[in-house]
Design an enzyme around this catalytic site. Structure first.
Site, PDB file in Angstrom:
ATOM      1  N   LYS A 268       0.679  -1.424  -0.075  1.00 64.78           N
ATOM      2  CA  LYS A 268       0.057   0.118  -0.093  1.00 64.78           C
ATOM      3  C   LYS A 268       1.056   1.416   0.088  1.00 64.78           C
ATOM      4  CE  LYS A 268      -3.607  -0.048   2.695  1.00 64.78           C
ATOM      5  NZ  LYS A 268      -4.393  -0.029   4.043  1.00 64.78           N
TER       6      LYS A 268
ATOM      7  N   ARG B  23      -3.104   3.088   8.914  1.00 64.57           N
ATOM      8  CA  ARG B  23      -3.456   1.816   8.203  1.00 64.57           C
ATOM      9  C   ARG B  23      -2.175   1.082   8.162  1.00 64.57           C
ATOM     10  NH1 ARG B  23      -7.533   2.803   4.263  1.00 64.57           N
ATOM     11  NH2 ARG B  23      -8.868   4.676   4.525  1.00 64.57           N
TER      12      ARG B  23
ATOM     13  N   GLY C 105      -8.024  -6.839   5.134  1.00 62.27           N
ATOM     14  CA  GLY C 105      -8.692  -6.942   6.615  1.00 62.27           C
ATOM     15  C   GLY C 105      -8.199  -7.523   7.705  1.00 62.27           C
TER      16      GLY C 105
ATOM     17  N   MET D 106      -5.209  -7.071   9.401  1.00 63.69           N
ATOM     18  CA  MET D 106      -4.732  -6.360  10.138  1.00 63.69           C
ATOM     19  C   MET D 106      -5.362  -4.985  10.546  1.00 63.69           C
ATOM     20  SD  MET D 106      -0.759  -7.144   9.115  1.00 63.69           S
ATOM     21  CE  MET D 106      -1.000  -6.423   7.603  1.00 63.69           C
TER      22      MET D 106
ATOM     23  N   ARG E  69      -3.997  -1.783  -5.581  1.00 66.05           N
ATOM     24  CA  ARG E  69      -3.337  -2.794  -5.529  1.00 66.05           C
ATOM     25  C   ARG E  69      -3.669  -3.662  -6.395  1.00 66.05           C
ATOM     26  NH1 ARG E  69      -6.418  -4.765   0.119  1.00 66.05           N
ATOM     27  NH2 ARG E  69      -8.379  -4.834  -0.800  1.00 66.05           N
TER      28      ARG E  69
ATOM     29  N   HIS F  53     -15.991  -9.228   2.915  1.00 65.67           N
ATOM     30  CA  HIS F  53     -14.847 -10.133   3.321  1.00 65.67           C
ATOM     31  C   HIS F  53     -14.667 -11.459   2.602  1.00 65.67           C
ATOM     32  CE1 HIS F  53     -12.956 -12.695   6.373  1.00 65.67           C
ATOM     33  NE2 HIS F  53     -11.764 -11.816   5.930  1.00 65.67           N
TER      34      HIS F  53
ATOM     35  N   ARG G 191      -1.697 -48.884 -18.953  1.00 67.39           N
ATOM     36  CA  ARG G 191      -1.659 -49.970 -17.847  1.00 67.39           C
ATOM     37  C   ARG G 191      -2.412 -50.958 -18.590  1.00 67.39           C
ATOM     38  NH1 ARG G 191      -1.136 -45.461 -13.812  1.00 67.39           N
ATOM     39  NH2 ARG G 191       0.788 -45.655 -12.861  1.00 67.39           N
TER      40      ARG G 191
ATOM     41  N   ARG H 204       1.737 -50.855 -22.088  1.00 74.67           N
ATOM     42  CA  ARG H 204       2.791 -51.511 -21.254  1.00 74.67           C
ATOM     43  C   ARG H 204       2.346 -52.814 -21.163  1.00 74.67           C
ATOM     44  NH1 ARG H 204       3.380 -49.479 -15.055  1.00 74.67           N
ATOM     45  NH2 ARG H 204       1.246 -50.571 -15.030  1.00 74.67           N
TER      46      ARG H 204
ATOM     47  N   GLU I  50      12.488 -47.860 -13.441  1.00 75.55           N
ATOM     48  CA  GLU I  50      11.770 -47.907 -12.215  1.00 75.55           C
ATOM     49  C   GLU I  50      12.529 -48.425 -11.033  1.00 75.55           C
ATOM     50  OE1 GLU I  50       7.188 -49.085 -12.970  1.00 75.55           O
ATOM     51  OE2 GLU I  50       8.362 -50.266 -14.107  1.00 75.55           O
TER      52      GLU I  50
ATOM     53  N   SER J 195      10.941 -44.630 -20.220  1.00 75.80           N
ATOM     54  CA  SER J 195      10.181 -43.863 -19.606  1.00 75.80           C
ATOM     55  C   SER J 195      10.225 -44.194 -18.012  1.00 75.80           C
ATOM     56  CB  SER J 195       8.621 -44.270 -19.758  1.00 75.80           C
ATOM     57  OG  SER J 195       7.784 -43.654 -19.293  1.00 75.80           O
TER      58      SER J 195
ATOM     59  N   THR K  15       8.087 -43.215 -12.172  1.00 74.89           N
ATOM     60  CA  THR K  15       8.605 -42.574 -10.697  1.00 74.89           C
ATOM     61  C   THR K  15       7.866 -43.086  -9.676  1.00 74.89           C
ATOM     62  OG1 THR K  15       7.067 -40.634 -11.493  1.00 74.89           O
ATOM     63  CG2 THR K  15       9.581 -40.475 -11.779  1.00 74.89           C
ATOM     64  N   ASN K  16       6.901 -43.744  -9.890  1.00 75.08           N
ATOM     65  CA  ASN K  16       6.013 -44.247  -8.727  1.00 75.08           C
ATOM     66  C   ASN K  16       6.938 -45.377  -8.073  1.00 75.08           C
ATOM     67  OD1 ASN K  16       3.995 -42.599  -9.462  1.00 75.08           O
ATOM     68  ND2 ASN K  16       2.822 -44.353 -10.351  1.00 75.08           N
TER      69      ASN K  16
ATOM     70  N   CYS L 128       6.292 -41.319 -16.598  1.00 74.56           N
ATOM     71  CA  CYS L 128       4.791 -41.463 -16.603  1.00 74.56           C
ATOM     72  C   CYS L 128       4.274 -41.912 -15.061  1.00 74.56           C
ATOM     73  CB  CYS L 128       4.565 -42.776 -17.494  1.00 74.56           C
ATOM     74  SG  CYS L 128       5.609 -44.452 -16.993  1.00 74.56           S
TER      75      CYS L 128
ATOM     76  N   TYR M  68       8.766 -35.717 -23.032  1.00 76.08           N
ATOM     77  CA  TYR M  68       7.709 -35.664 -22.402  1.00 76.08           C
ATOM     78  C   TYR M  68       7.108 -36.051 -20.960  1.00 76.08           C
ATOM     79  CZ  TYR M  68       7.022 -40.572 -22.758  1.00 76.08           C
ATOM     80  OH  TYR M  68       7.078 -41.996 -22.834  1.00 76.08           O
TER      81      TYR M  68
END
Ligand code: PEP
Ligand code: MG
Length: 904
Positions: free
Chosen positions: A32, A102, A111, A113, A346, A464, A571, A627, A772, A791, A794-795, A859, A879
């Site tokens: 402000k 203010r 609102g 403060m 703002r 508010h 899958r 897969r 994997e 690929s 990552t799980n 994937c 990708y």
């Protein structure tokens, strides 16, 4: 020496103090204060004033509530400057200057403060002002507002007794509005207020204007650490150590008559983004009257009739400020006797819909670049377009019981809670809650955040409730005046219906409609034209491809319509779980000999071929990664525990069986169960996730791989024969040794040749694998010899790197790890850059040393996570692949990663 105070006409000095870095100016003066000084330098009418820096706030907090050395002297000098600029005197009786004190942090916290208006008034100053203005009512009204605000905000007193005193005076004088109270009533009110403060507060109301200024300043500093400010910061991810600045601004009065007024103005519509001024105002009123929601405000369009000159100037200023900041502005203004003053500007908060439209419109208007437009939409906002809406069918024979303002879009269904603490508690218990209030206050924020939706019976678009709901993407309906909330009985009555706390309600923040009970919701479609545009621009910047994890033609078609550039993971086991298919799969698994297994496999091939053809058609011309079967086979069989229980039960019944027929039936059943139990036992493993799954299945039962490969190639040939353009890619899961892949590849290639020969037609295809397990990552240069693509799963890679079971982790210690901050992020949601990311880097280096241009992707579930997407971009992956509903987010996140890395 640290400088603590900057005048609004000293923006250059503030900039110089922080190397001309605007972000740091905002950090020092708060949003402000920085913008007030900036506006002043642009020639926008801003009242004289000054800012006490956030550094002063931090020093005050660190010093246990003592003002830092030198601060007060600087304040006194700045007050002198204000007196000079305004021609008035602070605390003087000649031409008195009043100020507003203010808060203003770096990031706006609406609102949260404290603010105190009319500081500098006492009986003597009031008398002088009355003499000067001749407006006794106005001056006394200002005085009673000061005492009331000072008592509640600075002295921390309860506000209700003050309202009660006002109510009494209104009653005595037979008026409805405070504005109609005669001067003598206001004078009596001021006295009653002060008497109440004397009786109830340890600190009396200070009559000395400089004491008022100091205490108000300290109260603003203290309010930085109030519970509501703390809650808000946590939710908005604002750091606790920023501190707030204090702005001391010469008062301008919107309550001097009907040639005066005050209001809030957005340069564009914050709900839908329409490029049209939006706001509310009140004639003859002061700032807090507009946001408090207890007087009915007028829409900004009417200002042109009420105060035409001010309306025109305001429109021009809104445009000027938008051009200057290149952002939608949220302004506060006051008109005092026909003269316009800007009290604040703002960046305006907005809904996801508005954010997307404003970004696109501003780029079209040439205010910002396309890249900036893409950068201004957050992944969460894109996600919002996927939020549930009420299904048209379920609304077809429903009538809304009431309607309020549609201030924050989306559908919310939950049980009614009338107070924020209860909403928070129920929310923590996992219940969906709609917080229902007359109006919300900053103290309610914790309950609002815990709720799925917010409903208020009063309050407007800039209330508010509306602001907070929009910012956090909570569906909200405000100002539903037909709803009667009775806190004594904790019920809500609307027409003839009464709802108790804990009963279901449904609200539609898009239409403003309110329904009793639980209305069915559906995910919306993504047809919004501005979203389509901004995602189209994102596509121009991103270099990372986006594919879908999809196992079903209809879902694949949806993914494609959302922008998927192929399937990164099908899958295939998901295609086996269909109740009609499961018995065939079970026959295949439990076949006592190869001949019977092949028979079952032939049947499976039929439906697999149709599945694959459907996917090739949905993704015509785009790669489809299929897969090979991955999970341990026992997952397709009944559970061992259940079979065991069943067997015991049958045995007991057999003992008690009374007739021969029952005995025979039970013996038959028992033998079947016994048989199945034997097979399940044979496949049962102690650690199935580390057992006979993935490529190990294909190695030990090559006929499964052959069947799946044949189904893939037959489907591809069939689709190609119909004129399609299938691009099959077969992916081998859970490889940890290159030879596994080499052997599977040989099988696949043989089947391909056989099918092509039979069909008299060839189709291009690829064979690749997943990375994997750590060993695959560490030996990728060998694996890449046999792979056309890699690929990252990552799980599993996360599971095997951390040695944390992905199936159990989130029900067990992982949550405690996160709570205790042993881990800062859930590694199953966002890729662990340090460990898993490092392994990925090693794998990429190895694979690229063998095949420099090898195609690589992710994937696992991380494929739709913005932080993981940025990591994938930085590692130069081809990708990411994620579920259909995350594709729009992935497109945006990929573009933002590219832009962050310097794309243009
Ligand atoms: C993975 O492990 O990341 C993966 C995509 O495979 P799944 O989740 O099916 O094991
Ligand atoms: Mg896996």
């Amino acid at each position: 020496m640290t400088r603590w105070v900057y005048g609004f006409d000293e923006i250059d000095a503030a900039k110089a103090a922080v190397d001309d870095d605007w972000d740091r100016v905002r950090g020092l003066l708060g949003g402000k204060g920085a913008n007030l000084a900036d506006m002043a330098s642009l020639g926008v009418p801003v009242p004289p004033g000054f800012t006490i820096t956030t550094e002063a706030c931090n020093a005050f907090i660190a010093g246990d509530g003592a003002l830092p050395d030198g601060l007060w002297d600087e304040v006194l000098t700045a007050v002198r400057d204000m007196e000079e600029a305004s021609g008035k005197t602070y605390g003087g009786t000649d031409n008195p200057l009043l100020v507003a004190v203010r808060s203003g942090a770096k990031f706006s916290m609406p609102g949260m403060m404290d603010t105190v208006l009319n500081v500098g008034l006492n009986d003597e100053v009031a008398a002088a002002m009355i003499e000067r203005t001749g407006d006794e009512r106005f001056v006394l009204d200002s005085h009673r507002r000061l005492v009331q605000m000072f008592a509640t905000v600075v002295l921390g007193m309860d506000g209700d007794p003050f309202e009660e005193i006002l109510r009494e005076h209104r009653g005595t004088h037979g008026v409805i509005n405070d504005a109609d109270l005669p001067p003598e009533a206001l004078r009596a009110t001021v006295d009653s207020f002060r008497a109440h403060v004397r009786a109830r507060s340890a600190t009396p109301f200070p009559e000395d204007p400089y004491d008022q200024l100091r205490l108000a300043t300290e109260a603003v500093f203290h309010s930085w650490n109030s519970r509501r400010a703390f809650d808000y910061r946590r939710a908005a991810k604002i750091a606790d150590d920023l501190g707030t600045a204090v702005n001391v601004v010469a008062m301008v009065f919107g309550n001097t008559g009907t040639n005066s007024g005050t209001g809030v103005l957005m340069s564009r519509n914050p709900t839908n983004g329409e490029p049209k001024l939006e706001g509310d105002y009140l004639l003859n009123a002061q700032g807090e009257d507009v946001v408090a929601g207890n007087r009915e405000t007028k829409p900004i369009e009417q200002l042109a009739d009420d105060l035409p000159d001010a309306a025109e100037e305001l429109g021009a200023i809104a445009r000027r400020l938008e051009e200057h900041y290149r952002e939608m502005q949220d302004m506060e203004f006051t008109v005092e006797d026909g003269t316009l003053w800007l009290l604040q500007t703002r960046t305006g908060k907005r809904t996801a819909q508005a954010a997307v439209r404003i970004a696109v419109d501003m780029a079209d208007e040439g205010l910002i670049t396309k890249a900036e437009a893409v950068g201004r939409v957050t992944p969460d906002q894109v996600d919002f377009f996927l939020h549930p809406q009420f299904s048209p069918e379920s609304l077809a024979d429903l009538t809304a019981v009431a309607q309020g303002l549609n201030v924050s879009p989306g559908a919310a269904v939950g049980v009614v809670a009338f107070d924020p603490d209860l909403a928070e508690r129920w929310g923590r218990d996992g219940r969906d809650v709609v917080l229902v209030r007359h109006e919300t206050k900053p103290d309610d924020v914790h309950g609002m955040l815990a709720a799925t939706g917010i409903l208020t019976s009063s309050g407007g678009r800039t209330s508010h409730a509306a602001l907070v709901a929009r910012q956090f993407g909570k569906p909200a309906v405000t100002g539903a005046s037909a709803i009667d909330i009775d806190m004594a009985s904790r019920t809500l009555t609307v027409g003839n219906d009464t709802l108790h706390e804990g009963e279901w309600i449904s609200i539609d923040g898009t239409s403003g409609n309110i329904y009793l009970g639980k209305v069915e919701t559906v995910a919306p479609d993504l047809d919004n034209e501005w979203l389509t545009t901004v995602l189209g621009w994102a596509d121009e910047f991103r270099t990372l491809g986006v594919r879908a994890n999809s196992d079903e033609p209809e879902d694949a078609a949806r993914a494609r319509s959302y922008g998927a550039e192929g399937i990164g993971l099908c899958r295939t086991e998901h295609m086996f779980f269909d109740p009609e298919r499961l018995p065939i799969v079970q026959r295949m698994i439990t076949a006592p000999n190869l001949a019977e297994r092949k028979e079952a496999l032939d049947e499976m091939r039929e439906f697999q071929r149709a599945d694959f053809a459907g996917l090739f058609e949905a993704m015509d011309g785009l790669p489809v990664i299929l897969r090979l079967l991955d999970p341990p086979l026992h997952e397709f069989l009944p559970s061992w525990e259940e079979l065991h229980r069943h067997q015991t039960d049958l045995q007991l019944r057999l003992v008690r069986a009374a007739d021969l027929e029952t005995v025979e039936r039970l013996v038959r059943e028992l033998s079947e169960v016994h048989d199945m139990l034997g097979r399940v036992e044979a496949l049962r493993e102690t650690n199935p996730m580390l057992g006979l799954r993935g490529v190990r299945l294909g190695i030990t039962m090559p006929e499964i791989t052959r069947m799946q490969a044949r189904a893939v190639f037959e489907a591809a040939v069939e689709v190609a024969e119909r004129g399609g353009d299938p691009k099959p890619e077969i992916m081998v899961p859970l490889v940890s040794e290159a030879t596994e892949l080499a052997r599977q590849r040989q099988l696949i290639d043989e089947v391909a040749e056989a099918v092509f020969e039979e069909a008299g037609r060839r189709v291009e295809y690829q064979v690749g694998t997943m990375i994997e397990v750590p060993r695959a990552a560490l030996t990728s240069e060998d694996i890449a010899e046999h792979a056309d693509f890699l690929s990252f799963g990552t799980n599993d890679l996360t599971q095997t790197t951390f040695a944390i079971s992905r199936d159990d982790a989130e029900q067990a210690f992982l949550l405690q790890y996160l709570a205790d901050k042993i881990l800062t992020e859930n590694p199953f949601a966002s890729i662990d850059a340090k460990g898993v990311g490092r392994l990925m880097g090693i794998a990429l280096d190895g694979a690229r040393s063998t095949k420099p241009a090898i195609e690589t992707g992710v994937c696992g579930e991380h494929g739709g996570d913005p932080a993981s997407i940025a990591l994938c971009h930085d590692m130069g992956l081809t990708y990411v692949s994620c579920s259909a509903y995350r594709i729009p987010v992935a497109r945006l996140a990929a573009a933002q990663a590219a832009l962050a890395a310097g794309a243009s």
